[in-house]
Design an enzyme around this catalytic site. Structure first.
Site, PDB file in Angstrom:
ATOM      1  N   ARG A  58       0.851  -1.195   0.000  1.00 51.78           N
ATOM      2  CA  ARG A  58       0.000   0.000   0.000  1.00 51.78           C
ATOM      3  C   ARG A  58       0.891   1.251   0.000  1.00 51.78           C
ATOM      4  NH1 ARG A  58      -2.756   0.202   4.921  1.00 51.78           N
ATOM      5  NH2 ARG A  58      -1.476   1.943   5.584  1.00 51.78           N
ATOM      6  N   TYR A 111     -10.827  19.804 -15.348  1.00 54.99           N
ATOM      7  CA  TYR A 111     -11.481  18.510 -15.552  1.00 54.99           C
ATOM      8  C   TYR A 111     -12.704  18.396 -14.623  1.00 54.99           C
ATOM      9  CZ  TYR A 111     -12.050  13.457 -15.426  1.00 54.99           C
ATOM     10  OH  TYR A 111     -12.565  12.192 -15.478  1.00 54.99           O
ATOM     11  N   ASP A 183      -2.129  20.376 -14.270  1.00 55.40           N
ATOM     12  CA  ASP A 183      -2.593  19.095 -14.802  1.00 55.40           C
ATOM     13  C   ASP A 183      -2.131  19.032 -16.261  1.00 55.40           C
ATOM     14  OD1 ASP A 183      -4.017  17.008 -16.000  1.00 55.40           O
ATOM     15  OD2 ASP A 183      -5.800  17.315 -14.771  1.00 55.40           O
ATOM     16  N   LYS A 208      -4.768   8.078 -19.435  1.00 53.49           N
ATOM     17  CA  LYS A 208      -4.948   8.634 -20.775  1.00 53.49           C
ATOM     18  C   LYS A 208      -3.701   8.383 -21.621  1.00 53.49           C
ATOM     19  CE  LYS A 208      -8.724  10.072 -18.777  1.00 53.49           C
ATOM     20  NZ  LYS A 208      -8.825  11.393 -18.207  1.00 53.49           N
TER      21      LYS A 208
HETATM   22  C1  LIG Z   1      -9.249  11.842 -16.985  1.00 51.51           C
HETATM   23  C2  LIG Z   1      -8.670  13.067 -16.433  1.00 51.51           C
HETATM   24  C3  LIG Z   1      -8.468  13.200 -15.053  1.00 51.51           C
HETATM   25  C4  LIG Z   1      -8.880  12.124 -14.072  1.00 51.51           C
HETATM   26  O1  LIG Z   1      -8.190  10.935 -14.263  1.00 51.51           O
HETATM   27  P1  LIG Z   1      -8.774   9.475 -13.887  1.00 51.51           P
HETATM   28  O2  LIG Z   1      -7.618   8.596 -14.156  1.00 51.51           O
HETATM   29  O3  LIG Z   1      -9.952   9.223 -14.757  1.00 51.51           O
HETATM   30  O4  LIG Z   1      -9.160   9.528 -12.455  1.00 51.51           O
HETATM   31  C5  LIG Z   1      -7.881  14.371 -14.603  1.00 51.51           C
HETATM   32  N1  LIG Z   1      -7.534  15.367 -15.444  1.00 51.51           N
HETATM   33  C6  LIG Z   1      -7.721  15.272 -16.779  1.00 51.51           C
HETATM   34  C7  LIG Z   1      -7.331  16.396 -17.649  1.00 51.51           C
HETATM   35  C8  LIG Z   1      -8.303  14.127 -17.314  1.00 51.51           C
HETATM   36  O5  LIG Z   1      -8.506  14.051 -18.630  1.00 51.51           O
END
Ligand SMILES: *Cc1c(COP(=O)(O)O)cnc(C)c1O
Length: 393
Positions: A58, A111, A183, A208
């Site tokens: 963990r 997001y 981000d 992604k």
């Molecule tokens: C998808 C996404 C997130 C969140 O990510 P998850 O892996 O789905 O929790 C955060 N920021 C952006 C820009 C995203 O496209």
């Protein structure tokens, strides 16, 4: 890993060497929950952080650590830590760094999930959040001087690919003593390195583009060691740990990151240019187009414009979108993005599924918008596919 190596070489090699076992050329998936010690002194030293090693998965795990090191290298960061999902790392980070009475400045176009944390959860802990118009740099600078613990940015944004000037806003936030977070999910480390532009922390939804194959969830933050350590300490306790198997899949995906992104940059620009000239399309949002408001800033701070674009059909309704999407042969209609396959979807079921119709309208997100995540298919086929679907709209 030589620090002079370039992005592609780092994507392939970085972070792996000391974890390769018995001559293996690939990183093992260590499924073990715990790590045993016969020597009590050594166990105590590892447990207290005086010696490198693992105690319990963990907290840390060898496969997960390779993933973190690879992203750390790609972003040129001092340290990195991960979580089970992008939202896992974003929420861990915000709750680790903020306390009641603090103030966050961010933009309206973050997001959807991040937006929910800002609007719903942080206020419950008496943390104020000021959400500015994403492209209004003066407003953001002004809000920052009104008190700011964290400046939280995203560029390009989801789904309308707005661009913020990271260097300019980071400088303003640092004057106010704030921590600057970006981000970088849409750009990827191949196209943009926020730490080079003055950010203190950069986060990715590895789900992604980093993973790139839509088969594993994950999140990662990297940047200043002191901040990353604080986030890690919270994340090891909240338990939103990245699974070793997911870490392995993400690592395997990252080996081709630079190749995928290069192709996606190239194809997305061609597709954006094609759509911009199409009579059935009202508007195209892609930072690589000279018609885009943030084009000049994007040129300055990005090495490539990315695989994400969105466009609005002339017939601006969810109904038109629902007629259009099934006509595409080479695109999944789905909620994710950044994969080798092209993926399409409207904000109502993807990036802003958490928001109400009114909230989307307030954020300037039209119902007839289609988010297009360019895959690595041959661009001729993607163009032909769009052409036939628009023709019969
Ligand atoms: C998808 C996404 C997130 C969140 O990510 P998850 O892996 O789905 O929790 C955060 N920021 C952006 C820009 C995203 O496209």
């Amino acid at each position: 890993m030589g620090c002079l190596s370039k992005t592609g070489t780092r994507a392939v090699w970085a972070g792996e060497e000391e974890y390769l076992m018995q001559g293996a050329t690939q990183v093992p998936v260590v499924h073990s929950v715990s790590f045993g010690y016969r020597d009590m002194d050594e166990w105590l030293q590892v447990a207290s952080g005086k010696k490198q090693g693992h105690i319990y998965s963990r907290n840390t795990n060898p496969t997960v650590q390779v993933f973190e090191k690879k992203v750390q290298s790609l972003e040129d960061a001092e340290a990195a830590t991960s979580a089970a999902t992008g939202m896992g790392i974003i929420s861990s980070m915000l709750f680790a760094l903020l306390s009641p009475g603090d103030r966050v400045v961010s933009v309206k176009d973050t997001y959807g999930g991040t937006n929910v944390i800002f609007n719903e959860f942080l206020p419950r802990f008496h943390i104020q959040v000021a959400l500015c118009d994403t492209t209004d740099h003066e407003q953001i600078e002004k809000e920052v001087t009104n008190g700011c613990k964290i400046l939280y940015l995203e560029s390009p944004t989801n789904p309308t690919t707005k661009i913020v000037d990271i260097a300019r806003l980071a400088a303003a936030a640092h004057k106010a003593g704030a921590v600057v977070i970006v981000d970088n999910t849409f750009a990827t480390p191949v196209n943009q390195n926020p730490l080079h532009l003055g950010a203190d922390l950069v986060i990715h939804s590895a789900t992604k583009f980093l993973g790139g194959h839509a088969d594993a969830l994950g999140g990662v933050v990297c940047g200043k060691k002191e901040l990353v350590d604080t986030i890690y300490h919270f994340r090891e306790i909240n338990g939103a740990t990245l699974h070793p198997m997911s870490a392995y899949l993400l690592l395997r995906g990252m080996k081709t990151l630079h190749l995928r992104i290069r192709q996606q940059n190239e194809s997305a620009l061609q597709i954006a240019q094609y759509l911009e000239s199409h009579p059935a399309v009202e508007r195209v949002y892609y930072p690589g187009l000279s018609s885009h408001d943030g084009h000049e800033t994007a040129r300055r701070q990005m090495q490539g414009f990315g695989g994400m674009l969105s466009f609005m059909l002339r017939e601006n309704s969810l109904e038109a979108v629902s007629r259009f999407l099934p006509k595409l042969h080479f695109a999944h209609a789905a909620a994710n993005l950044g994969a080798v396959e092209t993926i399409v979807g409207p904000p109502a079921t993807t990036s802003h599924v958490e928001c109400t119709l009114e909230e989307r309208a307030r954020m300037g997100i039209p119902e007839g918008l289609i988010r297009y995540s360019t895959g690595i298919e041959d661009v001729e086929d993607l163009l032909a596919d769009l052409k036939q679907a628009l023709l019969t709209l």
